[in-house]
Design a protein around this motif. Structure first.
Motif, PDB file in Angstrom:
ATOM      1  N   GLU A 135     -74.998 -39.475  65.536  1.00  0.00           N
ATOM      2  CA  GLU A 135     -74.115 -39.364  64.387  1.00  0.00           C
ATOM      3  C   GLU A 135     -72.751 -39.966  64.697  1.00  0.00           C
ATOM      4  N   SER A 136     -72.114 -40.560  63.693  1.00  0.00           N
ATOM      5  CA  SER A 136     -70.735 -41.011  63.790  1.00  0.00           C
ATOM      6  C   SER A 136     -70.016 -40.633  62.507  1.00  0.00           C
ATOM      7  N   VAL A 137     -68.669 -40.676  62.565  1.00  0.00           N
ATOM      8  CA  VAL A 137     -67.867 -40.224  61.434  1.00  0.00           C
ATOM      9  C   VAL A 137     -66.827 -41.277  61.098  1.00  0.00           C
ATOM     10  N   VAL A 138     -66.683 -41.552  59.801  1.00  0.00           N
ATOM     11  CA  VAL A 138     -65.732 -42.545  59.315  1.00  0.00           C
ATOM     12  C   VAL A 138     -64.732 -41.861  58.407  1.00  0.00           C
ATOM     13  N   ASN A 139     -63.452 -42.193  58.584  1.00  0.00           N
ATOM     14  CA  ASN A 139     -62.413 -41.737  57.674  1.00  0.00           C
ATOM     15  C   ASN A 139     -62.541 -42.535  56.376  1.00  0.00           C
ATOM     16  N   SER A 140     -62.895 -41.880  55.295  1.00  0.00           N
ATOM     17  CA  SER A 140     -63.135 -42.575  54.030  1.00  0.00           C
ATOM     18  C   SER A 140     -61.887 -43.265  53.504  1.00  0.00           C
ATOM     19  N   ASP A 141     -60.710 -42.725  53.798  1.00  0.00           N
ATOM     20  CA  ASP A 141     -59.467 -43.282  53.275  1.00  0.00           C
ATOM     21  C   ASP A 141     -59.037 -44.551  53.998  1.00  0.00           C
ATOM     22  N   ALA A 161     -63.576 -45.540  62.024  1.00  0.00           N
ATOM     23  CA  ALA A 161     -64.400 -44.535  62.671  1.00  0.00           C
ATOM     24  C   ALA A 161     -63.534 -43.646  63.549  1.00  0.00           C
ATOM     25  N   LEU A 162     -63.819 -42.370  63.566  1.00  0.00           N
ATOM     26  CA  LEU A 162     -63.085 -41.446  64.426  1.00  0.00           C
ATOM     27  C   LEU A 162     -63.465 -41.688  65.882  1.00  0.00           C
ATOM     28  N   PRO A 163     -62.500 -41.649  66.798  1.00  0.00           N
ATOM     29  CA  PRO A 163     -62.820 -41.805  68.218  1.00  0.00           C
ATOM     30  C   PRO A 163     -63.812 -40.745  68.675  1.00  0.00           C
ATOM     31  N   GLN A 164     -64.726 -41.134  69.550  1.00  0.00           N
ATOM     32  CA  GLN A 164     -65.736 -40.210  70.060  1.00  0.00           C
ATOM     33  C   GLN A 164     -65.687 -40.170  71.579  1.00  0.00           C
ATOM     34  N   LEU A 185     -64.012 -37.465  55.222  1.00  0.00           N
ATOM     35  CA  LEU A 185     -64.875 -38.074  56.230  1.00  0.00           C
ATOM     36  C   LEU A 185     -66.271 -38.310  55.676  1.00  0.00           C
ATOM     37  N   GLN A 186     -66.898 -39.398  56.149  1.00  0.00           N
ATOM     38  CA  GLN A 186     -68.299 -39.682  55.839  1.00  0.00           C
ATOM     39  C   GLN A 186     -69.090 -39.745  57.137  1.00  0.00           C
ATOM     40  N   PHE A 187     -70.286 -39.210  57.098  1.00  0.00           N
ATOM     41  CA  PHE A 187     -71.146 -39.200  58.273  1.00  0.00           C
ATOM     42  C   PHE A 187     -72.167 -40.319  58.173  1.00  0.00           C
ATOM     43  N   ARG A 188     -72.343 -41.024  59.272  1.00  0.00           N
ATOM     44  CA  ARG A 188     -73.380 -42.042  59.382  1.00  0.00           C
ATOM     45  C   ARG A 188     -74.299 -41.657  60.516  1.00  0.00           C
TER      46      ARG A 188
END
Length: 769
Positions: A733-739, A743-746, A763-766
């Motif tokens: 899973e990864s997360v993107v700031n929709s605004d 992508a959020l650092p992991q 946030l959106q999850f991919r």
């Protein structure tokens, strides 16, 4: 007087945020009046005043309570008392097309029926701003109401009807828990004897009313009626004043008079705004429910519920019912919810209707912050602060130790009975700390939490016993509510670890008492820790004596799993597995509160389907219990569940099961006790698709989440205090700031983002296919 009337890509699944797609009808519905107080009547409350509504036609019963009506003192728990009843007799009897409803969205009870060609309607609510109960009666035909209003009292008060007002005024001198007869007023059992008063005022349109000379009011040919009820005692939460203040007469009269100067619609609108400011913060969608189930009355839906055909709307309704009950029984300035919230019809209630501290009071408040009702926690903190001095005195006299501890039964004035349960106070302090963990309110931490922590640490630093191995244990502890008193019981050990850990973090947050912090660190690191026994179980006692056939309702050695943070599959997998072994050895079926707690523990062990089995049992066993009640059968005191009016039963009625259920649901959907947020940590297959808005995580974060096929899709974060939001990701899973589309650092399976106070993130999850 003015009283009147979802987009799929080849390698990524990506969804945008939407509004709540499945609004639940948060209404309890019934097609006949209530006969039984605990399983059928419906509760109203404003935090301090409460009543149970029966909905009778020829004779209505409105049984009411006020949260400070207690007997007892600093030496004896005493008991929470019933206050009285309003009885309303009507001259119409046969009726058709009957319906009564409790709408949780606005905390309004409504009822309608037909009799003799007239459509009758009622609306009742408990106003927190006005501090009165309001009962409204209207009809489709003028002059349809004739009958009699009577106010009764359970303690022999003097009752006087004058004009359109009835007053009941008395005191609690001579009343003793468990005794039916009143003692002589000059021989009081308790050193605290509260004075109390209730007033009922009736307003009418059309027709006429008159006091009848027998402490009642008659009404004849009235178009509509509005009844106001206010009640209070002279209790004050101040030991230096002897727990008492001025007689409540002037305050009660002022509340009634001020409400009477306003229209019914004005009072109702004010009530709705006040209540919805709390209730409307959270929504929940756990899946679809058949239209045929939705068409049933609430009691019939409970009967139809089964593990093969669950009713997800009913599961949501029960969650929101817990929120409703908390708002109704624990508001700022009031007392904390007791074993029955604020609703009680007995002067010798089972278990004193008290603050039971060996699980029950703690359970009442586990869910409050997660369910976005932080304000409702404050009465518990205030009450604990008020009883510190009498508990210190009693602890020194009876145990010869500084600081303080509790027996398991606790009353309004610091009195504590039954047997010493030394870990209980530390457990309540855990509640105090957890409220801070959600709110990050340092004024509260300094003024309410740390003084209690200091007291309790003082007690345990004096009480702990050193073993020949150098480990520290609690001497002659007790594992509620069974087994021998002996050294090193897990209940005490886990709670002392928790107390010391939380207090260490408090001193760090406040920047105080470094030497004291170092002392606690040293002592905590020497505590005997959780032990794994001969059959792979998490031991309940230091000695490996656990019986694999033990079916006791308490699981006091599981506090380190929930609500504590010492044991987790993430940090201590071997101990977590031992906890699974122990919990599997205990039967699911038990009291309502026990099933709710076990569901929360299974959630902390990341076993969503196992937790959901307990959810099922609460409903299914509750339906069996209700059938036994209806048949007049003798009840098994250790087989509970959810009754027809959705109140939990031990049996009898005990509200901690309602609140514990809500805690379990929160734990299944969001966990944040280990310094990060974990979404859907124990999601059962039955809730594979869903969403919520407004649930909270520690660190001052409010969350909205949508999920599909058991995986998060979108997350909205509202940061109240600012700071780092750290999220544990699912595999792949990864997360993107929709605004910002960034992508959020992991790192090491976590995503992190720094937030500012008041900031909202989308946030959106991919995830990979």
């Amino acid at each position: 007087m003015r009283l009147l009337p979802l987009c799929v890509a080849s390698a990524t699944i990506l969804f945008a945020a939407t509004t709540h797609a499945h609004p639940t009808d948060y209404v309890l519905r019934y097609d006949r009046p209530a006969k039984d107080w605990q399983s059928e009547a419906l509760p109203l409350g404003n935090g301090r005043l409460g009543c149970m509504v029966f909905g009778g036609v020829p004779r209505e019963r409105l049984q009411f309570n006020e949260d400070s009506l207690w007997i007892g003192d600093e030496s004896d728990t005493g008991a929470y008392q019933a206050f009285g009843d309003l009885f309303i007799e009507f001259d119409h009897r046969d009726h058709t097309n009957y319906s009564r409803r409790l709408d949780l969205r606005d905390a309004v009870y409504s009822q309608d029926y037909e009799a003799d060609g007239v459509r009758y309607a009622r609306q009742h609510f408990a106003s927190n701003p006005a501090q009165v109960l309001v009962f409204r009666f209207t009809a489709s035909k003028p002059g349809a109401y004739s009958g009699r209003l009577q106010l009764t009292d359970t303690h022999g008060a003097k009752i006087v009807a004058n004009g359109n007002r009835i007053t009941a005024s008395g005191d609690l001198r001579g009343f003793v828990y468990g005794e039916e007869e009143r003692r002589s007023p000059d021989q009081p059992q308790y050193r605290v004897a509260l004075q109390y008063e209730a007033q009922a005022l009736i307003s009418h349109e059309g027709g006429e009313i008159a006091a009848d000379g027998e402490g009642a009011i008659t009404f004849k040919n009235c178009d509509s009626l509005t009844i106001l009820l206010a009640a209070g005692t002279n209790y004050v939460a101040d030991r230096s004043l002897g727990w008492t203040g001025a007689h409540p007469h002037e305050r009660v009269a002022r509340q009634i008079d001020a409400a009477a100067e306003r229209t019914f619609d004005n009072l109702l609108e004010e009530h709705r705004r006040d209540y919805q400011s709390l209730f409307s913060r959270v929504s929940l969608d756990l899946g679809d429910t058949s239209e045929s189930s939705k068409a049933l009355t609430t009691d019939k839906r409970l009967e139809a519920y089964s593990s093969d055909a669950p009713d997800h709307d009913l599961e949501e309704l029960l969650f929101h019912f817990a929120r409703y009950l908390m708002i109704s029984s624990s508001r700022p300035g009031a007392l904390p919810a007791n074993l029955q919230g604020i609703w009680n019809e007995s002067n010798k209630p089972v278990w004193r209707c008290d603050y039971h501290s060996d699980v029950n009071t703690e359970m009442n408040y586990w869910f409050v912050d997660a369910a976005n009702l932080s304000e409702c926690f404050l009465p518990l903190a205030d009450w604990l602060d008020s009883i510190r001095e009498p508990r210190r005195d009693a602890t020194f006299v009876e145990l010869g130790k500084p600081g303080w501890a509790l027996r398991a039964e606790n009353g309004l004035f610091g009195g504590s009975t039954w047997q010493w349960s030394k870990g209980d106070a530390a457990w309540l302090a855990q509640n105090l700390w957890d409220h801070y963990a959600f709110t990050l309110d340092k004024d509260y931490l300094r003024d309410r939490v740390y003084p209690v922590q200091r007291d309790l640490c003082e007690f345990w630093l004096a009480d702990l016993k050193e073993l020949p191995t150098g480990e520290l244990v609690s001497p002659l502890g007790f594992s509620p509510e069974h087994g021998p008193h002996e050294d090193g019981v897990s209940f005490d050990q886990q709670l002392v670890w928790d107390l010391f850990t939380n207090t260490i973090e408090t001193t760090e947050a406040l920047g105080v008492h470094e030497a004291f912090r170092d002392q606690l660190i040293q002592k905590r690191d020497r505590l005997l820790g959780p032990q794994i026994g001969r059959w792979g179980q998490l031991q309940e006692w230091m000695v490996d004596r656990d019986d694999p056939n033990d079916d006791h309702r308490h699981v006091s050695h599981m506090i380190a799993v929930h609500p504590g943070r010492q044991i987790s599959p993430t940090t201590t997998p071997e101990l977590a597995e031992a906890a699974r072994v122990s919990l599997n050895a205990r039967p699911d079926g038990s009291t309502g509160w026990s099933m709710a707690w076990k569901a929360a523990i299974w959630a902390r062990l990341h076993e969503g389907d196992r937790a959901y089995q307990l959810v099922n049992r609460l409903f299914v066993d509750g339906a069996k219990l209700k059938a036994n009640l209806d048949a007049g059968a003798e009840l098994d005191r250790h087989a509970g569940g959810i009754m027809g009016n959705l109140l939990d039963s031990h049996p009898p009625f005990q509200i901690d099961g309602n609140f514990g259920y809500a805690a379990a649901v929160c734990e299944m959907l969001v966990q944040s006790h280990l310094g990060h947020v974990r979404l859907l940590p124990a999601l059962p297959a039955a809730w594979n698709d869903g969403e919520f808005t407004g649930l909270c995580a520690r660190g001052g974060f409010e969350l909205d989440l949508r999920w599909r096929d058991g995986k998060p899709l979108t997350l909205t974060i509202r940061s109240r205090r600012g700071g780092e939001f750290r999220l544990l990701l699912h595999e792949g899973e990864s997360v993107v700031n929709s605004d910002t589309s960034e992508a959020l650092p992991q790192q090491d399976g976590y995503a992190a983002v720094r937030t500012e106070p008041g900031q909202t993130l989308h946030l959106q999850f991919r995830r990979r296919d």
